[in-house]
Design an enzyme around this catalytic site. Sequence first.
Site, PDB file in Angstrom:
ATOM      1  N   TYR A   1      74.054 -79.023 -92.820  1.00  0.00           N
ATOM      2  CA  TYR A   1      73.003 -78.905 -91.664  1.00  0.00           C
ATOM      3  C   TYR A   1      71.872 -77.655 -92.197  1.00  0.00           C
ATOM      4  O   TYR A   1      70.888 -77.777 -92.286  1.00  0.00           O
ATOM      5  CB  TYR A   1      73.536 -78.268 -90.281  1.00  0.00           C
ATOM      6  CG  TYR A   1      72.345 -77.901 -89.324  1.00  0.00           C
ATOM      7  CD1 TYR A   1      71.571 -78.964 -88.939  1.00  0.00           C
ATOM      8  CD2 TYR A   1      72.276 -76.660 -89.000  1.00  0.00           C
ATOM      9  CE1 TYR A   1      70.598 -78.610 -87.997  1.00  0.00           C
ATOM     10  CE2 TYR A   1      71.244 -76.106 -88.043  1.00  0.00           C
ATOM     11  CZ  TYR A   1      70.342 -77.333 -87.721  1.00  0.00           C
ATOM     12  OH  TYR A   1      69.436 -76.773 -86.786  1.00  0.00           O
TER      13      TYR A   1
ATOM     14  N   SER B   1      65.854 -73.457 -89.177  1.00  0.00           N
ATOM     15  CA  SER B   1      67.114 -72.852 -88.280  1.00  0.00           C
ATOM     16  C   SER B   1      67.496 -71.452 -88.860  1.00  0.00           C
ATOM     17  O   SER B   1      67.264 -71.221 -90.200  1.00  0.00           O
ATOM     18  CB  SER B   1      67.988 -73.865 -88.296  1.00  0.00           C
ATOM     19  OG  SER B   1      69.412 -73.279 -88.053  1.00  0.00           O
TER      20      SER B   1
HETATM   21  N1  LIG Z   1      68.713 -75.532 -80.182  1.00  0.00           N
HETATM   22  C1  LIG Z   1      68.691 -74.859 -81.065  1.00  0.00           C
HETATM   23  O1  LIG Z   1      69.601 -73.584 -80.746  1.00  0.00           O
HETATM   24  C2  LIG Z   1      68.334 -74.723 -82.377  1.00  0.00           C
HETATM   25  C3  LIG Z   1      68.525 -73.743 -83.234  1.00  0.00           C
HETATM   26  C4  LIG Z   1      68.050 -73.941 -84.693  1.00  0.00           C
HETATM   27  C5  LIG Z   1      67.268 -75.046 -85.001  1.00  0.00           C
HETATM   28  N2  LIG Z   1      67.070 -76.172 -84.131  1.00  0.00           N
HETATM   29  C6  LIG Z   1      66.434 -77.223 -84.318  1.00  0.00           C
HETATM   30  O2  LIG Z   1      65.174 -77.412 -83.455  1.00  0.00           O
HETATM   31  C7  LIG Z   1      65.021 -78.698 -83.502  1.00  0.00           C
HETATM   32  C8  LIG Z   1      65.296 -79.430 -81.829  1.00  0.00           C
HETATM   33  O3  LIG Z   1      66.680 -79.048 -81.489  1.00  0.00           O
HETATM   34  P1  LIG Z   1      67.195 -79.174 -80.017  1.00  0.00           P
HETATM   35  O4  LIG Z   1      68.024 -78.120 -79.708  1.00  0.00           O
HETATM   36  O5  LIG Z   1      65.983 -79.752 -79.368  1.00  0.00           O
HETATM   37  O6  LIG Z   1      68.105 -80.723 -80.582  1.00  0.00           O
HETATM   38  P2  LIG Z   1      68.183 -81.984 -79.749  1.00  0.00           P
HETATM   39  O7  LIG Z   1      69.312 -82.728 -80.445  1.00  0.00           O
HETATM   40  O8  LIG Z   1      68.274 -81.768 -78.039  1.00  0.00           O
HETATM   41  O9  LIG Z   1      66.971 -82.829 -79.958  1.00  0.00           O
HETATM   42  C9  LIG Z   1      66.364 -83.554 -81.201  1.00  0.00           C
HETATM   43  C10 LIG Z   1      66.204 -85.064 -80.709  1.00  0.00           C
HETATM   44  O10 LIG Z   1      65.848 -85.711 -81.749  1.00  0.00           O
HETATM   45  C11 LIG Z   1      66.393 -86.932 -81.471  1.00  0.00           C
HETATM   46  N3  LIG Z   1      66.488 -87.587 -82.998  1.00  0.00           N
HETATM   47  C12 LIG Z   1      67.597 -87.143 -83.896  1.00  0.00           C
HETATM   48  N4  LIG Z   1      67.435 -88.083 -85.087  1.00  0.00           N
HETATM   49  C13 LIG Z   1      66.240 -88.613 -84.815  1.00  0.00           C
HETATM   50  C14 LIG Z   1      65.764 -89.826 -85.737  1.00  0.00           C
HETATM   51  N5  LIG Z   1      66.314 -89.959 -86.938  1.00  0.00           N
HETATM   52  N6  LIG Z   1      64.804 -90.332 -85.179  1.00  0.00           N
HETATM   53  C15 LIG Z   1      64.281 -89.981 -84.074  1.00  0.00           C
HETATM   54  N7  LIG Z   1      64.587 -89.105 -83.188  1.00  0.00           N
HETATM   55  C16 LIG Z   1      65.965 -88.305 -83.788  1.00  0.00           C
HETATM   56  C17 LIG Z   1      67.622 -86.832 -80.521  1.00  0.00           C
HETATM   57  O11 LIG Z   1      67.877 -88.067 -80.171  1.00  0.00           O
HETATM   58  C18 LIG Z   1      67.323 -85.741 -79.929  1.00  0.00           C
HETATM   59  O12 LIG Z   1      66.647 -85.948 -78.579  1.00  0.00           O
HETATM   60  C19 LIG Z   1      66.018 -79.536 -84.231  1.00  0.00           C
HETATM   61  O13 LIG Z   1      65.409 -79.707 -85.549  1.00  0.00           O
HETATM   62  C20 LIG Z   1      67.033 -78.512 -84.518  1.00  0.00           C
HETATM   63  O14 LIG Z   1      67.668 -78.752 -85.719  1.00  0.00           O
HETATM   64  C21 LIG Z   1      67.793 -76.038 -82.622  1.00  0.00           C
END
Ligand SMILES: NC(=O)c1ccc[n+]([C@@H]2O[C@H](COP(=O)([O-])OP(=O)(O)OC[C@H]3O[C@@H](n4cnc5c(N)ncnc54)[C@H](O)[C@@H]3O)[C@@H](O)[C@H]2O)c1
Length: 351
Positions: free
Chosen positions: A172, A147
């Site tokens: 985080y 991130s």
């Molecule tokens: N969306 C953004 O702006 C952004 C920015 C930086 C980093 N990220 C990273 O990208 C990745 C995806 O982000 P996103 O926006 O799709 O988030 P999201 O929350 O929509 O998707 C994450 C999914 O992981 C599942 N999850 C969480 N913990 C879990 C576990 N222990 N076991 C199984 N499933 C689990 C959740 O149910 C969720 O559906 C994440 O790692 C997030 O930290 C996202």
Amino acid sequence: MFYTNKTILITGVAGFIGSYLAKYILENSDHTVTIVGIDNLNDYYDVTLKGTRLTLLKDAAEIPANGTFVFVKGNLADKELVNSVFQEYSPSIVVNLAAQAGVRYSITNPDSYMESNVMGFFNILEACRHSYDDGAKGIEHLVYASSSSVYGANKKVPYSLEDQVDHPVSLYAATKKSNELFAYAYSKLYGIPSTGLRFFTVYGPLGRPDMAYFGFTNKILQGQKIAIFNHGDMYRDFTYIDDIIIGLSNVIQKTPVEDDNGVKYKLYNIGNNKPESLMYFVETLEKCLMEEGIISRPAEKEFLPMQPGDVYQTYADVTDLINDFGFKPSTSLYDGLRKYAKWYKEFYLST
Ligand SMILES: NC(=O)c1ccc[n+]([C@@H]2O[C@H](COP(=O)([O-])OP(=O)(O)OC[C@H]3O[C@@H](n4cnc5c(N)ncnc54)[C@H](O)[C@@H]3O)[C@@H](O)[C@H]2O)c1
């Protein structure tokens, strides 16, 4: 085609980015491809949205020319579950997108970050490591989400991969930085080729309700004020989901070669490379929502100080992405938010 005959494990497959990636691969490969998706469907935000994303994936997999989709409901912190998935499906590509996301939530709910982001990722790394046991071919490439938050309150912009990232301002961010360190150690020790992607504020249709553009929309519709932190003086590199998916798919297909230390390890920033001010973002969102007839006038705003864990600005240096793939995200905020507004209307407001 790169994905032909491959089994790809995507964690967090019911999440925003995971579901788009799975759909993209299903629709842009062929019937020889299998996507195995894990998600625990936790209720950090509206679970029906996760259900909708899974339905879209099942629908995509029903088209005979597309690949197969297998969904496993489970927690990455459950080591036995993770190992059993690796044993049953022997994935050649692993994309770890499951995580407890959100900066502000990590102030009040730290446990969930340690469980999903630290233990969960550790279990994935261990399973990748053991995928080579007894001379098995094992995984070809581990790709995982980091991130922009790892840059903390760094003043120098754009944020470069060369910059120091030792001063996280949230748990985080600390878990995401630790993921990069864990992945490096496992690449070094066990030869696992791995690539980390530092995502910069991803948005779009079917996005995350905990993020500002989505929360603002809900609040405006309910006639509530929207909170503008740091009195509007903040900048974000907003990155449209389709750009993220193209970047992610490019990265998946390029297994890192050994670096000068003999480690197959890469990191990329993936962001729009064009930070926008919070006030321009709010105005553009209001404009798109008004154009769709979702709201009739701009939101009432409450100007507040900076929140703990927040950073003043994010701005990605994407030189490596351009050099290695000839690609950088390019969707304008207006185009992206317009697509989001159209989707929001269709999904929540049409009868
Ligand atoms: N969306 C953004 O702006 C952004 C920015 C930086 C980093 N990220 C990273 O990208 C990745 C995806 O982000 P996103 O926006 O799709 O988030 P999201 O929350 O929509 O998707 C994450 C999914 O992981 C599942 N999850 C969480 N913990 C879990 C576990 N222990 N076991 C199984 N499933 C689990 C959740 O149910 C969720 O559906 C994440 O790692 C997030 O930290 C996202």
